[in-house]
Design a protein around this motif. Structure first.
Motif, PDB file in Angstrom:
ATOM      1  N   LEU A  11      74.551   5.715  15.929  1.00  0.00           N
ATOM      2  CA  LEU A  11      73.200   5.595  16.456  1.00  0.00           C
ATOM      3  C   LEU A  11      72.724   4.170  16.228  1.00  0.00           C
ATOM      4  O   LEU A  11      72.996   3.585  15.172  1.00  0.00           O
ATOM      5  CB  LEU A  11      72.244   6.572  15.758  1.00  0.00           C
ATOM      6  N   ALA A  12      72.009   3.600  17.198  1.00  0.00           N
ATOM      7  CA  ALA A  12      71.455   2.256  17.039  1.00  0.00           C
ATOM      8  C   ALA A  12      70.110   2.188  17.726  1.00  0.00           C
ATOM      9  O   ALA A  12      69.855   2.893  18.706  1.00  0.00           O
ATOM     10  CB  ALA A  12      72.402   1.209  17.641  1.00  0.00           C
ATOM     11  N   GLY A  13      69.234   1.330  17.215  1.00  0.00           N
ATOM     12  CA  GLY A  13      67.914   1.163  17.824  1.00  0.00           C
ATOM     13  C   GLY A  13      67.098   2.439  17.790  1.00  0.00           C
ATOM     14  O   GLY A  13      67.181   3.239  16.852  1.00  0.00           O
ATOM     15  N   GLY A  14      66.284   2.640  18.816  1.00  0.00           N
ATOM     16  CA  GLY A  14      65.515   3.869  18.935  1.00  0.00           C
ATOM     17  C   GLY A  14      64.401   4.039  17.922  1.00  0.00           C
ATOM     18  O   GLY A  14      63.854   5.135  17.786  1.00  0.00           O
ATOM     19  N   GLY A  15      64.072   2.974  17.179  1.00  0.00           N
ATOM     20  CA  GLY A  15      63.012   3.080  16.188  1.00  0.00           C
ATOM     21  C   GLY A  15      63.380   3.872  14.949  1.00  0.00           C
ATOM     22  O   GLY A  15      62.498   4.221  14.153  1.00  0.00           O
ATOM     23  N   PHE A  54      73.416  16.569  15.137  1.00  0.00           N
ATOM     24  CA  PHE A  54      73.420  15.255  15.783  1.00  0.00           C
ATOM     25  C   PHE A  54      72.558  15.285  17.038  1.00  0.00           C
ATOM     26  O   PHE A  54      71.771  14.367  17.289  1.00  0.00           O
ATOM     27  CB  PHE A  54      74.861  14.853  16.111  1.00  0.00           C
ATOM     28  N   PHE A  55      72.680  16.363  17.816  1.00  0.00           N
ATOM     29  CA  PHE A  55      71.855  16.505  19.018  1.00  0.00           C
ATOM     30  C   PHE A  55      70.373  16.649  18.656  1.00  0.00           C
ATOM     31  O   PHE A  55      69.510  16.122  19.356  1.00  0.00           O
ATOM     32  CB  PHE A  55      72.308  17.718  19.831  1.00  0.00           C
ATOM     33  N   ALA A  56      70.079  17.373  17.582  1.00  0.00           N
ATOM     34  CA  ALA A  56      68.687  17.520  17.150  1.00  0.00           C
ATOM     35  C   ALA A  56      68.105  16.163  16.754  1.00  0.00           C
ATOM     36  O   ALA A  56      66.926  15.888  16.997  1.00  0.00           O
ATOM     37  CB  ALA A  56      68.600  18.495  15.978  1.00  0.00           C
ATOM     38  N   THR A  57      68.927  15.297  16.170  1.00  0.00           N
ATOM     39  CA  THR A  57      68.476  13.958  15.808  1.00  0.00           C
ATOM     40  C   THR A  57      68.148  13.150  17.055  1.00  0.00           C
ATOM     41  O   THR A  57      67.134  12.436  17.104  1.00  0.00           O
ATOM     42  CB  THR A  57      69.554  13.243  14.974  1.00  0.00           C
ATOM     43  N   ILE A  58      68.987  13.253  18.080  1.00  0.00           N
ATOM     44  CA  ILE A  58      68.716  12.570  19.350  1.00  0.00           C
ATOM     45  C   ILE A  58      67.404  13.087  19.945  1.00  0.00           C
ATOM     46  O   ILE A  58      66.539  12.308  20.363  1.00  0.00           O
ATOM     47  CB  ILE A  58      69.876  12.774  20.339  1.00  0.00           C
ATOM     48  N   ASP A 102      65.960  34.950  31.947  1.00  0.00           N
ATOM     49  CA  ASP A 102      65.097  35.477  30.894  1.00  0.00           C
ATOM     50  C   ASP A 102      65.706  35.310  29.507  1.00  0.00           C
ATOM     51  O   ASP A 102      65.102  35.712  28.513  1.00  0.00           O
ATOM     52  CB  ASP A 102      64.833  36.973  31.135  1.00  0.00           C
ATOM     53  N   ARG A 103      66.878  34.742  29.443  1.00  0.00           N
ATOM     54  CA  ARG A 103      67.587  34.639  28.170  1.00  0.00           C
ATOM     55  C   ARG A 103      67.184  33.364  27.426  1.00  0.00           C
ATOM     56  O   ARG A 103      67.384  32.260  27.920  1.00  0.00           O
ATOM     57  CB  ARG A 103      69.089  34.623  28.427  1.00  0.00           C
ATOM     58  N   PRO A 104      66.610  33.466  26.218  1.00  0.00           N
ATOM     59  CA  PRO A 104      66.268  32.272  25.450  1.00  0.00           C
ATOM     60  C   PRO A 104      67.521  31.614  24.881  1.00  0.00           C
ATOM     61  O   PRO A 104      68.413  32.289  24.361  1.00  0.00           O
ATOM     62  CB  PRO A 104      65.364  32.805  24.337  1.00  0.00           C
ATOM     63  N   VAL A 105      67.587  30.293  24.989  1.00  0.00           N
ATOM     64  CA  VAL A 105      68.725  29.524  24.488  1.00  0.00           C
ATOM     65  C   VAL A 105      68.181  28.399  23.616  1.00  0.00           C
ATOM     66  O   VAL A 105      67.496  27.503  24.121  1.00  0.00           O
ATOM     67  CB  VAL A 105      69.564  28.929  25.641  1.00  0.00           C
ATOM     68  N   PRO A 106      68.433  28.419  22.312  1.00  0.00           N
ATOM     69  CA  PRO A 106      67.946  27.332  21.453  1.00  0.00           C
ATOM     70  C   PRO A 106      68.423  25.978  21.980  1.00  0.00           C
ATOM     71  O   PRO A 106      69.591  25.810  22.324  1.00  0.00           O
ATOM     72  CB  PRO A 106      68.564  27.654  20.091  1.00  0.00           C
ATOM     73  N   ILE A 107      67.530  25.024  22.046  1.00  0.00           N
ATOM     74  CA  ILE A 107      67.810  23.777  22.738  1.00  0.00           C
ATOM     75  C   ILE A 107      68.960  23.000  22.102  1.00  0.00           C
ATOM     76  O   ILE A 107      69.720  22.316  22.799  1.00  0.00           O
ATOM     77  CB  ILE A 107      66.518  22.927  22.816  1.00  0.00           C
ATOM     78  N   THR A 108      69.136  23.093  20.778  1.00  0.00           N
ATOM     79  CA  THR A 108      70.241  22.392  20.118  1.00  0.00           C
ATOM     80  C   THR A 108      71.112  23.344  19.308  1.00  0.00           C
ATOM     81  O   THR A 108      71.747  22.939  18.346  1.00  0.00           O
ATOM     82  CB  THR A 108      69.727  21.289  19.181  1.00  0.00           C
ATOM     83  N   ASP A 109      71.151  24.602  19.672  1.00  0.00           N
ATOM     84  CA  ASP A 109      71.928  25.580  18.915  1.00  0.00           C
ATOM     85  C   ASP A 109      71.543  25.577  17.439  1.00  0.00           C
ATOM     86  O   ASP A 109      72.388  25.629  16.551  1.00  0.00           O
ATOM     87  CB  ASP A 109      73.431  25.323  19.081  1.00  0.00           C
ATOM     88  N   ARG A 110      70.210  25.459  17.209  1.00  0.00           N
ATOM     89  CA  ARG A 110      69.605  25.529  15.871  1.00  0.00           C
ATOM     90  C   ARG A 110      70.039  24.375  14.967  1.00  0.00           C
ATOM     91  O   ARG A 110      70.206  24.530  13.757  1.00  0.00           O
ATOM     92  CB  ARG A 110      69.893  26.878  15.208  1.00  0.00           C
ATOM     93  N   GLY A 111      70.192  23.212  15.540  1.00  0.00           N
ATOM     94  CA  GLY A 111      70.490  22.030  14.739  1.00  0.00           C
ATOM     95  C   GLY A 111      69.268  21.520  14.004  1.00  0.00           C
ATOM     96  O   GLY A 111      68.128  21.821  14.350  1.00  0.00           O
TER      97      GLY A 111
END
Length: 430
Positions: free
Chosen positions: A361-365, A392-396, A412-421
């Motif tokens: 990871l670089a930059g991004g504040g 890692f995806f949750a960090t992004i 109608d199926r809920p899908v956690p956005i980062t697989d609970r990261g």
């Protein structure tokens, strides 16, 4: 008595609130999510297809000897701007910039060490499913944040298209625009020679008439395709397509970026300026060593050329973004499907290793620290601070202001956005 609010508490409260039950919220609960949100506006994701060897790049260890099959690094290590953080000798231009960088050395996944499955894992954050098509991280960012400008697409892929980069159940609206040649721009936006501006205008008027007189699209998928058509017409105009004219850049800057991969990185900066939210830049130029980053057998002999090209391009990108005051607004991500073991194979190269490898990871504040996580003396096992792909995806997501705890919906199926990261909290602390 100090209140302790867990992520599960927050999720439960959210679920109850969605059901119409209001719950009192403590000061801790009010501040838990915002405190972890970053301020980045864009992502440049650099994909090193084939498997970047962490022990030969950002997580160097003791020197090995392929001739005598002694496990270890292929190159010498050098110091960086961050005390006690070293990189390989061929990252000499990145070394003084590591205070703007965090090499996450403890990434891991459980996928079989096979390219297609691992590539899918590192783009969608999940194993392949037979029942659902998951969206890529690029499509997730596009879906949640959209483009930063009306004349820009939210997601551009500089490289070859692949289903793992796609929108999955999110649909066509969150897919990518792609190109493989930085000198030409996307072929799909180029008007054929026989189509004059007048003829194009007539076609657009005819299409508008059909849409006005036809019934509204009953299915969301069809509505998304209509939206994609409208966006493509907008993007084919000169206001957006001039972003691909790299000749507008100073010659000395283009030279500093280097060859084709460097020009892709330069184009990614121009796309950020134009308002594109997520850009994937693929480093798949196998001709440099005949094997790309998949350095089995003799492919490793010229691996240093790949590392040097990455070093030149990414270091220039960091400094270029910084000079234009865009580095804190732009998160640079370097990923690969897996790493490489310390042992050498019979041909002197390396196999595959998914249980411990490095992403960058670089930059991004972010609150960078040179490195995060630790592996053992041969970069074979994780010793501290393991980071799963969902983490890692949750960090992004957190870095670009996306709630990593929310659900997306496949029907109608809920899908956690980062697989609970869970994000790497120390990188998000100011």
């Amino acid at each position: 008595m100090k209140s302790s609010i867990t992520r599960r508490d927050l999720l439960s409260a959210g679920a109850l609130a969605a059901g119409g039950i209001a719950l009192p919220r403590s000061a801790s609960a009010e501040s838990a999510l915002p405190a972890m949100m970053g301020q980045a506006e864009h992502v440049i994701s650099i994909w090193l297809g084939g498997g970047m060897g962490q022990i030969d790049t950002f997580d160097p260890k003791r020197k090995g000897d392929p001739a005598n099959r002694k496990a270890g690094a292929y190159y010498d290590a050098i110091d960086t701007a961050v005390p006690d953080v070293q990189v390989c000798e061929h990252l000499s231009q990145m070394a003084p910039l590591m205070d703007r960088v965090t090499a996450v050395r403890s990434v891991h996944h459980e996928m079989i060490d096979e390219h297609a499955a691992a590539t899918n894992r590192m783009h969608t954050g999940r194993p392949i499913s037979g029942t659902i098509s998951y969206p890529s991280i690029g499509s997730i960012v596009a879906h949640e944040r959209g483009a930063a400008n009306d004349i820009a697409p939210p997601y551009v892929l500089i490289g070859y298209p692949n289903v793992t980069r796609g929108p999955g159940f999110l649909g066509a609206r969150d897919s990518y625009l792609y190109l493989t040649d930085t000198s030409r721009g996307p072929a799909g936006l180029s008007r054929p020679d026989g189509i004059t501006p007048d003829r194009q205008s007539r076609r657009e008027r005819f299409l508008a008439t059909l849409q006005q007189n036809g019934a509204a699209a009953a299915q969301q998928r069809l509505a998304d395709y209509d939206a994609a058509i409208q966006q493509s017409l907008k993007l084919s105009g000169p206001e957006f397509t001039r972003v691909f004219d790299l000749d507008r850049e100073p010659d000395d800057l283009r030279q500093r970026y280097g060859g084709e991969f460097g020009q892709r990185c330069l184009l990614s900066r121009r796309l950020v300026e134009r308002g594109v939210r997520f850009i994937e830049v693929s480093h798949n130029l196998n001709f440099l060593n005949g094997a790309g980053w998949d350095v089995h057998n003799a492919g490793i002999l010229q691996q240093h050329k790949l590392i040097q090209e990455m070093d030149t391009a990414v270091s220039t990108l960091i400094l270029d973004l910084e000079q234009k005051k865009l580095l804190d607004k732009t998160l640079i991500v370097i990923t690969s499907e897996f790493g490489r073991p310390p042992e050498f194979d019979s041909g002197g190269g390396r196999g595959h290793q998914g249980r411990a490898f490095t992403c960058v990871l670089a930059g991004g504040g972010l609150a960078h620290r040179g490195a995060w996580g630790e592996t053992d003396e041969l970069s074979k096992k994780i010793v501290s601070d393991p980071v799963g792909v969902p983490d890692f995806f949750a960090t992004i997501c957190a870095a670009v202001g996306i709630d990593w705890t929310k659900n997306l919906y496949a029907g109608d199926r809920p899908v956690p956005i980062t697989d609970r990261g869970e994000p790497i909290a120390k990188l998000l602390q100011s």
